[in-house]
Design a protein around this motif. Structure first.
Motif, PDB file in Angstrom:
ATOM      1  N   LEU A   1       9.963 -11.125   5.430  1.00 45.43           N
ATOM      2  CA  LEU A   1       9.030 -10.170   4.834  1.00 45.43           C
ATOM      3  C   LEU A   1       7.690 -10.206   5.572  1.00 45.43           C
ATOM      4  O   LEU A   1       7.120  -9.163   5.896  1.00 45.43           O
ATOM      5  N   MET A   2       7.202 -11.407   5.859  1.00 43.06           N
ATOM      6  CA  MET A   2       5.931 -11.527   6.578  1.00 43.06           C
ATOM      7  C   MET A   2       6.085 -11.008   8.013  1.00 43.06           C
ATOM      8  O   MET A   2       5.168 -10.363   8.532  1.00 43.06           O
ATOM      9  N   ARG A   3       7.226 -11.263   8.634  1.00 40.91           N
ATOM     10  CA  ARG A   3       7.471 -10.742   9.985  1.00 40.91           C
ATOM     11  C   ARG A   3       7.422  -9.219   9.975  1.00 40.91           C
ATOM     12  O   ARG A   3       6.844  -8.596  10.858  1.00 40.91           O
ATOM     13  N   TRP A   4       8.023  -8.605   8.945  1.00 44.17           N
ATOM     14  CA  TRP A   4       7.986  -7.154   8.817  1.00 44.17           C
ATOM     15  C   TRP A   4       6.548  -6.674   8.607  1.00 44.17           C
ATOM     16  O   TRP A   4       6.123  -5.707   9.230  1.00 44.17           O
ATOM     17  N   LEU A   5       5.804  -7.366   7.736  1.00 42.83           N
ATOM     18  CA  LEU A   5       4.412  -6.981   7.475  1.00 42.83           C
ATOM     19  C   LEU A   5       3.546  -7.093   8.723  1.00 42.83           C
ATOM     20  O   LEU A   5       2.665  -6.263   8.946  1.00 42.83           O
ATOM     21  N   LEU A   6       3.785  -8.124   9.531  1.00 42.11           N
ATOM     22  CA  LEU A   6       2.977  -8.319  10.735  1.00 42.11           C
ATOM     23  C   LEU A   6       3.163  -7.188  11.735  1.00 42.11           C
ATOM     24  O   LEU A   6       2.299  -6.962  12.577  1.00 42.11           O
ATOM     25  N   GLY A   7       4.267  -6.475  11.629  1.00 40.85           N
ATOM     26  CA  GLY A   7       4.489  -5.324  12.502  1.00 40.85           C
ATOM     27  C   GLY A   7       3.793  -4.062  12.008  1.00 40.85           C
ATOM     28  O   GLY A   7       3.855  -3.030  12.660  1.00 40.85           O
ATOM     29  N   ARG A   8       3.157  -4.147  10.866  1.00 38.22           N
ATOM     30  CA  ARG A   8       2.476  -2.999  10.269  1.00 38.22           C
ATOM     31  C   ARG A   8       0.974  -3.078  10.507  1.00 38.22           C
ATOM     32  O   ARG A   8       0.456  -4.062  10.999  1.00 38.22           O
ATOM     33  N   ASP A   9       0.288  -2.029  10.087  1.00 39.46           N
ATOM     34  CA  ASP A   9      -1.167  -1.966  10.172  1.00 39.46           C
ATOM     35  C   ASP A   9      -1.794  -3.062   9.298  1.00 39.46           C
ATOM     36  O   ASP A   9      -1.223  -3.464   8.286  1.00 39.46           O
ATOM     37  N   VAL A  10      -2.960  -3.525   9.686  1.00 40.09           N
ATOM     38  CA  VAL A  10      -3.651  -4.579   8.939  1.00 40.09           C
ATOM     39  C   VAL A  10      -3.917  -4.158   7.500  1.00 40.09           C
ATOM     40  O   VAL A  10      -3.821  -4.971   6.573  1.00 40.09           O
ATOM     41  N   ALA A  11      -4.197  -2.889   7.278  1.00 34.23           N
ATOM     42  CA  ALA A  11      -4.446  -2.396   5.918  1.00 34.23           C
ATOM     43  C   ALA A  11      -3.198  -2.572   5.044  1.00 34.23           C
ATOM     44  O   ALA A  11      -3.312  -2.890   3.857  1.00 34.23           O
ATOM     45  N   VAL A  12      -2.025  -2.397   5.597  1.00 41.60           N
ATOM     46  CA  VAL A  12      -0.781  -2.588   4.847  1.00 41.60           C
ATOM     47  C   VAL A  12      -0.607  -4.059   4.492  1.00 41.60           C
ATOM     48  O   VAL A  12      -0.235  -4.404   3.366  1.00 41.60           O
ATOM     49  N   VAL A  13      -0.899  -4.936   5.434  1.00 37.57           N
ATOM     50  CA  VAL A  13      -0.780  -6.383   5.197  1.00 37.57           C
ATOM     51  C   VAL A  13      -1.738  -6.819   4.095  1.00 37.57           C
ATOM     52  O   VAL A  13      -1.341  -7.497   3.138  1.00 37.57           O
ATOM     53  N   VAL A  14      -2.983  -6.411   4.194  1.00 32.87           N
ATOM     54  CA  VAL A  14      -3.983  -6.777   3.190  1.00 32.87           C
ATOM     55  C   VAL A  14      -3.633  -6.140   1.847  1.00 32.87           C
ATOM     56  O   VAL A  14      -3.731  -6.791   0.798  1.00 32.87           O
ATOM     57  N   GLY A  15      -3.205  -4.895   1.863  1.00 30.68           N
ATOM     58  CA  GLY A  15      -2.811  -4.219   0.625  1.00 30.68           C
ATOM     59  C   GLY A  15      -1.649  -4.914  -0.070  1.00 30.68           C
ATOM     60  O   GLY A  15      -1.641  -5.052  -1.301  1.00 30.68           O
ATOM     61  N   ALA A  16      -0.672  -5.360   0.695  1.00 29.06           N
ATOM     62  CA  ALA A  16       0.467  -6.078   0.115  1.00 29.06           C
ATOM     63  C   ALA A  16       0.010  -7.393  -0.519  1.00 29.06           C
ATOM     64  O   ALA A  16       0.444  -7.746  -1.620  1.00 29.06           O
ATOM     65  N   HIS A  17      -0.881  -8.095   0.161  1.00 30.57           N
ATOM     66  CA  HIS A  17      -1.393  -9.359  -0.387  1.00 30.57           C
ATOM     67  C   HIS A  17      -2.222  -9.124  -1.651  1.00 30.57           C
ATOM     68  O   HIS A  17      -2.115  -9.884  -2.621  1.00 30.57           O
ATOM     69  N   LEU A  18      -3.022  -8.078  -1.656  1.00 34.61           N
ATOM     70  CA  LEU A  18      -3.797  -7.760  -2.860  1.00 34.61           C
ATOM     71  C   LEU A  18      -2.893  -7.356  -4.022  1.00 34.61           C
ATOM     72  O   LEU A  18      -3.156  -7.716  -5.175  1.00 34.61           O
ATOM     73  N   ALA A  19      -1.825  -6.623  -3.726  1.00 39.44           N
ATOM     74  CA  ALA A  19      -0.876  -6.245  -4.768  1.00 39.44           C
ATOM     75  C   ALA A  19      -0.223  -7.490  -5.383  1.00 39.44           C
ATOM     76  O   ALA A  19      -0.030  -7.566  -6.598  1.00 39.44           O
ATOM     77  N   VAL A  20       0.086  -8.466  -4.556  1.00 46.61           N
ATOM     78  CA  VAL A  20       0.667  -9.713  -5.059  1.00 46.61           C
ATOM     79  C   VAL A  20      -0.335 -10.440  -5.951  1.00 46.61           C
ATOM     80  O   VAL A  20       0.031 -10.962  -7.013  1.00 46.61           O
ATOM     81  N   VAL A  21      -1.597 -10.479  -5.549  1.00 48.11           N
ATOM     82  CA  VAL A  21      -2.628 -11.130  -6.370  1.00 48.11           C
ATOM     83  C   VAL A  21      -2.708 -10.476  -7.745  1.00 48.11           C
ATOM     84  O   VAL A  21      -2.726 -11.162  -8.778  1.00 48.11           O
TER      85      VAL A  21
END
Length: 126
Positions: A48-68
Motif C-alpha cells: 500500500l505504501m509502495r503504491w502511495l509513493l508512486g502518487r502525488d505528495v498530496a495523495v500521500v498526505v491526504g491518505a495519512h490524514l484520512a487514517v488519522v
C-alpha cells in the motif's frame, strides 16, 4: 474506578494514541520518504505504501490524514464504550486498551528503527 479517575485515564489514553499515530504515520512517512529517496520506491515492502509513493505528495498526505481521522473517530467510540462499561469489567477493558496502546507504540518504534536501518545501513532489520 471513580468517574474522575476514569476521566484522567481517558485523557492519558488520548496522549498515548497521539504518540502511536505520530510514530506510525508521521515518523514512518518521513523515514519512508527518506529511504525511498535513497533506495527507490521498489525497496518499500508495504504494498500500500509502495503504491502511495508512486502518487502525488498530496495523495500521500491526504491518505495519512484520512487514517488519522478514522482512527480518532474509532478511538473516541472505544472510549465512549469504556465509559459505559460497568465495574468490574471496565477495569479489564481499560487494561486491554492500555496493552493495545503499548503494542501500537512498540510497533511504531520498531517501524522507526527499521526505517532508520534502511537509511543508515542500506538494509532492513527484517
Amino acid at each position: 474506578m471513580t468517574t474522575a479517575g476514569l476521566d484522567r485515564r481517558i485523557e492519558e489514553y488520548w496522549d498515548w494514541i497521539a504518540v502511536a499515530l505520530f510514530l506510525l504515520l508521521a515518523v514512518d512517512l518521513l523515514t519512508t520518504l527518506a529511504a525511498a529517496r535513497l533506495l527507490g520506491v521498489a525497496a518499500e515492502r508495504n504494498p500500500l505504501m509502495r503504491w502511495l509513493l508512486g502518487r502525488d505528495v498530496a495523495v500521500v498526505v491526504g491518505a495519512h490524514l484520512a487514517v488519522v481521522v478514522l482512527v480518532a473517530l474509532c478511538f473516541r467510540h472505544l472510549l465512549d464504550r469504556l465509559r459505559r462499561t460497568p465495574e468490574p469489567a471496565s477495569y479489564y477493558f481499560a487494561l486491554l486498551i492500555e496493552v493495545w496502546l503499548g503494542v501500537l507504540v512498540a510497533v511504531g518504534l520498531g517501524v522507526f528503527a527499521n526505517n532508520l536501518s534502511v537509511i543508515v545501513l542500506g538494509e532492513s532489520l527484517l
